[in-house]
Design a protein around this motif. Sequence first.
Motif, PDB file in Angstrom:
ATOM      1  N   PHE A   3       1.887   1.882  -3.380  1.00 27.06           N
ATOM      2  CA  PHE A   3       0.775   2.415  -4.170  1.00 27.06           C
ATOM      3  C   PHE A   3       0.555   3.899  -3.866  1.00 27.06           C
ATOM      4  O   PHE A   3       0.317   4.706  -4.775  1.00 27.06           O
ATOM      5  N   VAL A   4       0.670   4.244  -2.592  1.00 25.66           N
ATOM      6  CA  VAL A   4       0.533   5.657  -2.211  1.00 25.66           C
ATOM      7  C   VAL A   4       1.641   6.474  -2.871  1.00 25.66           C
ATOM      8  O   VAL A   4       1.403   7.554  -3.434  1.00 25.66           O
ATOM      9  N   LEU A  28       8.540   5.863   3.024  1.00 32.77           N
ATOM     10  CA  LEU A  28       7.407   6.536   2.387  1.00 32.77           C
ATOM     11  C   LEU A  28       7.453   8.038   2.672  1.00 32.77           C
ATOM     12  O   LEU A  28       7.303   8.864   1.757  1.00 32.77           O
ATOM     13  N   VAL A  29       7.692   8.373   3.942  1.00 33.20           N
ATOM     14  CA  VAL A  29       7.765   9.796   4.306  1.00 33.20           C
ATOM     15  C   VAL A  29       8.887  10.475   3.534  1.00 33.20           C
ATOM     16  O   VAL A  29       8.718  11.551   2.948  1.00 33.20           O
ATOM     17  N   ASN A  58       9.074  17.352  -2.823  1.00 32.66           N
ATOM     18  CA  ASN A  58       9.147  18.811  -2.676  1.00 32.66           C
ATOM     19  C   ASN A  58      10.258  19.402  -3.539  1.00 32.66           C
ATOM     20  O   ASN A  58      10.240  20.582  -3.871  1.00 32.66           O
ATOM     21  N   ILE A  64       0.833  -1.205   0.000  1.00 29.92           N
ATOM     22  CA  ILE A  64       0.000   0.000   0.000  1.00 29.92           C
ATOM     23  C   ILE A  64       0.864   1.250   0.000  1.00 29.92           C
ATOM     24  O   ILE A  64       0.579   2.214  -0.716  1.00 29.92           O
ATOM     25  N   TYR A  65       1.966   1.223   0.765  1.00 34.93           N
ATOM     26  CA  TYR A  65       2.855   2.381   0.761  1.00 34.93           C
ATOM     27  C   TYR A  65       3.390   2.620  -0.650  1.00 34.93           C
ATOM     28  O   TYR A  65       3.498   3.765  -1.092  1.00 34.93           O
ATOM     29  N   ILE A  94       7.952  11.019   0.004  1.00 42.19           N
ATOM     30  CA  ILE A  94       6.977  12.105  -0.144  1.00 42.19           C
ATOM     31  C   ILE A  94       7.684  13.459  -0.011  1.00 42.19           C
ATOM     32  O   ILE A  94       7.449  14.384  -0.788  1.00 42.19           O
ATOM     33  N   LEU A  95       8.613  13.543   0.964  1.00 44.24           N
ATOM     34  CA  LEU A  95       9.345  14.800   1.145  1.00 44.24           C
ATOM     35  C   LEU A  95      10.230  15.090  -0.072  1.00 44.24           C
ATOM     36  O   LEU A  95      10.422  16.243  -0.456  1.00 44.24           O
ATOM     37  N   PHE A 147       0.872   7.126  -6.398  1.00 43.23           N
ATOM     38  CA  PHE A 147      -0.118   8.177  -6.613  1.00 43.23           C
ATOM     39  C   PHE A 147       0.478   9.560  -6.469  1.00 43.23           C
ATOM     40  O   PHE A 147       0.072  10.492  -7.130  1.00 43.23           O
ATOM     41  N   ILE A 148       1.459   9.668  -5.588  1.00 39.82           N
ATOM     42  CA  ILE A 148       2.075  10.973  -5.391  1.00 39.82           C
ATOM     43  C   ILE A 148       2.950  11.343  -6.582  1.00 39.82           C
ATOM     44  O   ILE A 148       2.986  12.490  -7.019  1.00 39.82           O
ATOM     45  N   ILE A 156       7.666   2.907   6.607  1.00 41.06           N
ATOM     46  CA  ILE A 156       6.958   4.173   6.810  1.00 41.06           C
ATOM     47  C   ILE A 156       7.920   5.339   6.595  1.00 41.06           C
ATOM     48  O   ILE A 156       7.600   6.307   5.912  1.00 41.06           O
ATOM     49  N   LEU A 157       9.132   5.207   7.162  1.00 45.20           N
ATOM     50  CA  LEU A 157      10.126   6.275   6.987  1.00 45.20           C
ATOM     51  C   LEU A 157      10.445   6.465   5.507  1.00 45.20           C
ATOM     52  O   LEU A 157      10.555   7.597   5.026  1.00 45.20           O
TER      53      LEU A 157
END
Lengths: 625, 153
Positions: free
Chosen positions: B66-67, B142-143, B150, B63-64, B146-147, B70-71, B139-140
Motif C-alpha cells: 500500500f505504501v 520496499l526500499v 528516483n 502495508i508495504y 522507493i529508490l 501511494f508512492i 522491507i528491502l
Amino acid sequence: MIEKMKKLYLLIYHQSKDEFLERLQKIGVVHLDTGDNIQSDAIQDIKNRLSKLDKCKKIVLSNKTKNSKVVQKSRDGGDIEQYLSEIENIENRLGAEKSRLDNIRKEIELLTKWGDFDPDTIRAIEERSGYKLKLFYARDKDYDDIVSGISNDVFVEKIIEEKSKVFFAVFYKNPASLESVRASEEKIPLKSLKRLKKEAARIEESIGVLEKSKSSYAELMDEFDKYRVDLEDSLQYNVVDSSLSPEVEGKALFIRGWVPKRVLKFVEEFLEKEDVAYIVDDPAEGDEIPIKLRNNAFNRLFEPITKMHSMPNYGEMDPTPFFAPFFAAFFGLCLGDAGYGLVLFITVIVAILFGKNKKIRPILYLGFFLSLSTIIAGAVLDSFFGFKITEMTLLPKALKKTAIFTDMNTQMSFAIMLGVIQILFGYFLQTISKIKFGGIKAGLQPLGVFLLITGTVILGVGYGLKGDFSIGPMPVKKIITSIPHGFNVGATLIIAGVALILLFNNIDKKIFVRPFLGLWEMYGIVTGIPGDVLSYIRLFALGLAGGLLGGAFNMIAFMVRDSAPIGINYIGMIAILLAGHIINISLSALSAFVHPLRLILLEFYKAYGFVGGGKAYDPFRKGAA
Amino acid sequence: MGEMNSAFIVAAIGLGLMIGLSGSGSAIGLVISGSSAMGSLKKRPEAFGALLVASILPSTQGIYGFVGYFIYSDLVTPDISMFNASLVLGAGLMLGIVALVSAIYQGKICASSASAIGSGHEVLGQGLVFGALPEFYAILALVASILLKNLAQ
C-alpha cells in the motif's frame, strides 16, 4: 553486570537438618545445586496438589455466569484441599449434567418432527390390538410407490413432509410383512416430548445452581494464591531435602551452593550460628556458576531482552547495558513519528499514574523511555502524525530546526552509519571481553576485525565516494579526510586487521595452521559484515513505511472532508484519522519492537561474540513463585 | 494514442501487482498464522494477547504494498511515458512477489510460534525474531522500489 559468585560447601548435621533448611529458605539468598530430576513421593504429592489447585482455579475463573449472588458459606478456618475437592466434585457433576442435557436435547430434536405423542397410548394400542409401530422416511416422489407396494396387513399413516422427504408411521402385526416397506427406518426413542422438555428444564436449572455455587469460590482466590505459594515453597524445600547427599554414615548431609559475593558476609554470619560446617571457595573452571544480572534502574528494564535469548555465561560480560541505549534509539527510529511517540508517552504516563497492576510496571517504564526516544526520533526524522514537520505552517521555525534528517537518502545513510557504529562497538566489546577472560592473545582476532572495518570505512567513505558526502549536518567525508595521511592510516588499519585475523584466530591451534583457518574466517567476515551493516537499513525503512502510511491516511481523510456531503464530511475525516492512525501506530509499534530486537540478538550479538547458556541464579527461598 | 494507452496499461498492471500480490500474501499469511492461533486459543484462552501479537506479523507486507502504491500512484497519469510505466511495473513485480512469498512463509513461522505458545512455551519474543527474518526482504524490496522512483523522468 554479572554478579560475582562464591562457592559454598555445606555439611549439615542430620538432626538439625529440618530447622536449618527452614531458616536457610527464609534468608533466601543461597543458590543450591539440586539435581535436575529429583523425584520422591513427597515431591510427586506436592506436584499433584499444584496441578489440582491450578485446575480448580481455572474452573472457578472460567465461570461465565454474571450477577450470580455469592453464596455465603462459613468458609473461615476451612481446609483448602477440602474446597478444592468440592470444586472438583461440582465440576464433575456439572459435566455429567451437561452431557445428560446434551442427550436429552438430541432426543428432543429427533422427536420434534414426529409431534408430541404419548408413548403410553402407543403401548396401549400395541397391547390391545397386537399391532406394532415403526417409523420410516422416504423421498417424497417414492412415497406413493412405497404405499402401493405395501402388503395388505400393514397400515401406513403419513406424519409430515419436510424438505422433499416424507416421514410416516407403519403399524404391522407380522414382522415378515415389514419387508414390503421399501423405505428407511427412523429409530427414535418412544418418549413423550413434553416430559423430555420438562426434564431438560430441570437439568438446566440444576446446572445454573451448580454454576452459581462454583462462582462462590471466587472469593477464595486470594487464599488459593497464598496456598499456591506455600506449595511452591514446600516443593523447593523437598527438592533440596532430596538433593542432600548423606556423608559420615548418614550423620551429616552435604550440598553445594552459591552465594553472591555481595551478601557473603551476611550468609557467613548466619551460618556461624547454625549447626553446620561450611567452606567458602572461589569458583573453579568447569563449574556451572549461576548467573545473577545486576544493572542500574535504566538497564534493568532491558534485562528481559537479554533473558529472551539466553543468560550470559560467567565467562563473559552482561550485554544488557551495552545494547540498552541502542535498543531505545532503534525503537524510536523504527516508529519514527513524534506524534505517535507523544500518544505512546501519554498512554504510558496515564498507565503509570492510574494503573493498578504492579507487575507490568517495568514494561511501562520501558515504554516511557521508548516513547521519549520516538518523540526525539520523529522530530529528527521530520514526521508528526504522518505530516512533515518542516511543511507545517503553524509551527514556529525554531521547532523545525530539529528535523535534520529530512530526505530519504540521508535517513538511509544515517541508519547504515548506526549499523557500522553498533557493529564496531560490538567488536570492541568482544576484544575487551576476550582479553579480560582469556588473555591478550585471545582478544587479537576481534581487534583485527575492528581495525579491518575501521580501515575499510576510512578508505571507502573518505576516498572511495565521489563528491561531498555528508549525513544530515555531519560532514562525514570531510571529517575522515581531515585525518592526517588518512589514506595511509586506513590502508595500515586494513593490513594490520587482516594480519591479526590471519595469525590469531583459533589460538589453541598451532601458529602455522592458523593462516589457512584464517582464510575461512576472512571469508566469513568479508561476506557477513556488509550484510549485517545493510540489515540496519530496516531502521530507516520501517520509519519511512510507517510515516508514509500515516500520510496516506491523512490524505484519504482530507479527500473525504473535501468531497463528502456536508454533515458527514468532518465526521468521516475524524473517523478515518482515528482508525487509520490507531491501526498504524499499533502495527508500527510492534514492528518497531521486533526489528531492533533482531538487530540486537543477531547482528550485535554476532559482533559481540555472545555465547550465553548461563543458568539463572535461583536461590533457595520462600515465595519464589 | 496507441503508445500512450499501452504505457498506461503497463503502469496500471504494475500498480495492480503491487497491491494485489502483497495484499494476497498478507491475507494468506494471516490465515495460516491465525488458524494456528485459534487452535492454540482453545488450549490456552488466557494467552490471547500473546497469540494475537505472534500471529499478526504477516499483516505488514500488505502495508508495504500500500505504501508502494501511494508512492507510485502520482506517477500514473493517462500521459505517462513508457519509461516511467516500466518503472511502475518493475516496482510492482519486485515488491509484489517478495511481499507475497515472504508473507506466506512468515505466516508459517508465526503459526509455529503460535502453536508453541499454545503448548505452554513462552516463546513470543523468540517467535517474533524468527518472524522478522523473512520480513526483512519485503522491507528491502520496499526500499528498493522507493529508490527506483528516483529514476522516474
